[in-house]
Structure formats: C-alpha cells, structure tokens
Design a protein around this motif. Sequence first.
Motif, PDB file in Angstrom:
ATOM      1  N   UNK A  37       0.601  -0.888  -0.472  1.00  0.00           N
ATOM      2  CA  UNK A  37      -0.092   0.396  -0.010  1.00  0.00           C
ATOM      3  C   UNK A  37       1.170   0.689  -0.115  1.00  0.00           C
ATOM      4  N   UNK A  38       2.149   1.168   0.988  1.00  0.00           N
ATOM      5  CA  UNK A  38       2.601   2.070   0.412  1.00  0.00           C
ATOM      6  C   UNK A  38       4.368   1.931   0.099  1.00  0.00           C
ATOM      7  N   UNK A  39       4.240   1.048  -0.097  1.00  0.00           N
ATOM      8  CA  UNK A  39       5.560   0.507  -0.862  1.00  0.00           C
ATOM      9  C   UNK A  39       6.450   1.166  -2.381  1.00  0.00           C
ATOM     10  N   UNK A  40       7.450   1.888  -1.916  1.00  0.00           N
ATOM     11  CA  UNK A  40       7.896   2.327  -2.947  1.00  0.00           C
ATOM     12  C   UNK A  40       8.839   1.704  -3.845  1.00  0.00           C
ATOM     13  N   UNK A  41       8.725   1.069  -5.625  1.00  0.00           N
ATOM     14  CA  UNK A  41       9.184   0.609  -6.294  1.00  0.00           C
ATOM     15  C   UNK A  41      10.560   0.123  -6.042  1.00  0.00           C
ATOM     16  N   UNK A  42      11.699   0.591  -5.509  1.00  0.00           N
ATOM     17  CA  UNK A  42      13.119   0.892  -5.280  1.00  0.00           C
ATOM     18  C   UNK A  42      13.716  -0.590  -5.389  1.00  0.00           C
TER      19      UNK A  42
END
Length: 383
Positions: free
Chosen positions: A292-297
């Motif tokens: 829900x909050x994860x940035x796809x780095x």
Amino acid sequence: MIYKKFGDIELSALGFGTMRLPIKGEDFAEIDLDAAQEMVDLAIERGVNYFDTAWGYHNGQSEIAVGKLLKKYLRDSFYLASKFPGYDLANMDKVEEIFEKQLDKCGVRYFDFYLFHNVCEMNIDAYLDEKYGIFEYLMKQKQDGRIRHLGFSGHGDMNVLRRFLEKYGKYMEFGQLQINYVDWEFQNAKEKVELLKSYNIPVWVMEPVRGGKLASLAPEDEKKLKSMRPGESVAAWAFRFLQGIPEVTVTLSGMSDMAQVKDNLKTFETEKPLDETELKTVFDIADKITGRVKLPCTACRYCTEHCPKGLDIPEIIKLYNEHRSTEDGFIAPMVFKSYAKEKLPSACVGCKSCEKVCPQLIKISDMMKDFSARLNESAWFKK
C-alpha cells in the motif's frame, strides 16, 4: 501451555510482555494494577512462566508494576527478564547505576534473563565501545548470579547484528527479534533467524502481531482466514506462523486486556503451525500491507550516481517504506540518529537529477520532503 526447553529449564512458549499493560485514562504511566493483576494471575494459572519488562516501558513504571504484580508468587516459580536501556545513548555510562535500580524497582535480587536492549544503527558503536564497560559489567553480574542468562534484542539491520555478534556472539544465550509474517521478508527477519542459528543462539520473538496490526486486518482478509480456520482468531494466525519456525523458543505478547490474554492462552494450548497453503495466504496479505505504501525501488543505484549531495537514496527509500508501513514507527528515526545531518532526507535539494535516471519513475524528491516532515514530527527522532 506449550513449553520449550532452554538448557535445563522449561519456558512457556508464550511470554507475557509488559510494554502495553492496561492503563487508567490517557496517562501511559498510570498502570491499572488491579486489571493487570487479574491478567497476570490468569496467565500464571494457565502456565505462563516468562515475564518481560524494561527500563523505559510505561514511562519507567513497568518494572515497578511487574514487581508488584509478581510479588505474591514464589521467586523460583517464574522467570523475569529486563534490559539495559541502550536505546538512549545518555545511559551508556550508567550501566551499574541503572542495573541496581532495576533490581530495586522489580523487588528482586536477580534477573533470570537480561538483555542488551535494542541493538541498532544508533547505538551499535557505543555498545561495542569498551570504554563504557557495559559488557564487562553485565558478565560480572552473570558470574555473581545476579543475571542468570544474558542476551540481546535487536531492531538493527543485518550489518548491525553481524557486528554485534562478531564481538559478543559467543556469550549471547538468546536473541530477541521482531518476527511476524509481514517482516519475515520486509525486514529480513528470515535472514536474521538464520544468522542467530549460525551462532547456535535460540530466538525470542517480539512484535508477533506488529503492535496489534495483525490482529485486525482488512475485512476481506479476515474473512479469508476465518474460512480456512473457523476456530482461530485473526491474531492466532500470527502466532501459528511463528510456531512453524523451529528456532523460536519464546514468543512475547504485550497484552493490554483480559480478552487478549484469554485468546493467547487458547492459542498456546497447542501447536498448529500453518501449512503451505496457509503460509501463501498470510504472505499474500503481507504483500498487500506493505504494498500500500511501498515505493518500488530495486536498488539499482543509478540515482546515487547523480545525487549532488551523495545521499544513499535506495537506503532512504527502504527506510521510508518501513516507516510508512508501520505508520511512522520508531525504527527509521533511530537509524537516522546515526546519520550525519548532511546525509538525512532533509539534505535533499530537490534538483530531481535522481528522478531523471530512475527506471521505476519514483518521485524521489517528493518522498524526501514527505519523509523529512514525518521525521520532524517523530518523538523518537527528537530524542
């Protein structure tokens, strides 16, 4: 009650954590001793024999309360754990003073289990610095029988834990980690368990339901779990997940009311670890929670090559994902307390050079601004 062998003693698999005891009104330091006594009495009646407290819990009142709650029981009928508060660097040169006060607060002459509290990025250098004499002093207390078993708790990353264990691992009898089905992958709990296993250190679990978040899921997820195990509570699934990890000896639960005590006692009557289908289900739920909050780095590090401030952007993004998923918890702020000011998210100048080369099209400058604002609101970061 399920019991686990630890040397020549048997510990209840469910440990009673005292960080979230019932309180009166809104004052976290004003523990409702009558309600807590009923909870402790039932837990002991049903077989719990491990109790965990710490210097800072309930604004310093937990150890005092635990001493009162256990006073009516024979000292050799329970196992008591407390911790040296290294989460505050101001305590590093006060180990003797604090330890003596802890014994007095708890009303005991010895601790069955004692821990280096919260080994993390912020304090690892101090914990390893022999000038403070922390390790030497605690080992002396163990030799004198005032500490029966010495261990540690750790929220730090793998590098921090490796550094701690390289120096003290052969002396550690147990290690306490944050393990649950969300953090199994998200915070590398699986790797940390393997690391302790390589040192033959049994595992204690903290935050098994992630501060209560895994006891209350999205309605569709709760419905799915209930359909698979109709007789189990949602919280029980988190404990059943842990029952499938053979290295786990004690699982701590910070219980706040009688309903939680009763539900946990029911769960720990039997071992019913999750099967493969059930594991996939909880891991899917974990992915939803972090996603829900994860940035796809992907940590490709193209960004760092173009950052004029030399910021470790992938590491900052990793901490941002953790911070958001825990609803602005304490781990990221404590990590950043070990950073130089010019390497914090607030050092970002918003040039967007990193964004021009990011394959995932992450709005890094926006993340940095948001992270800086969240850190400025964090009591942990201000300490």
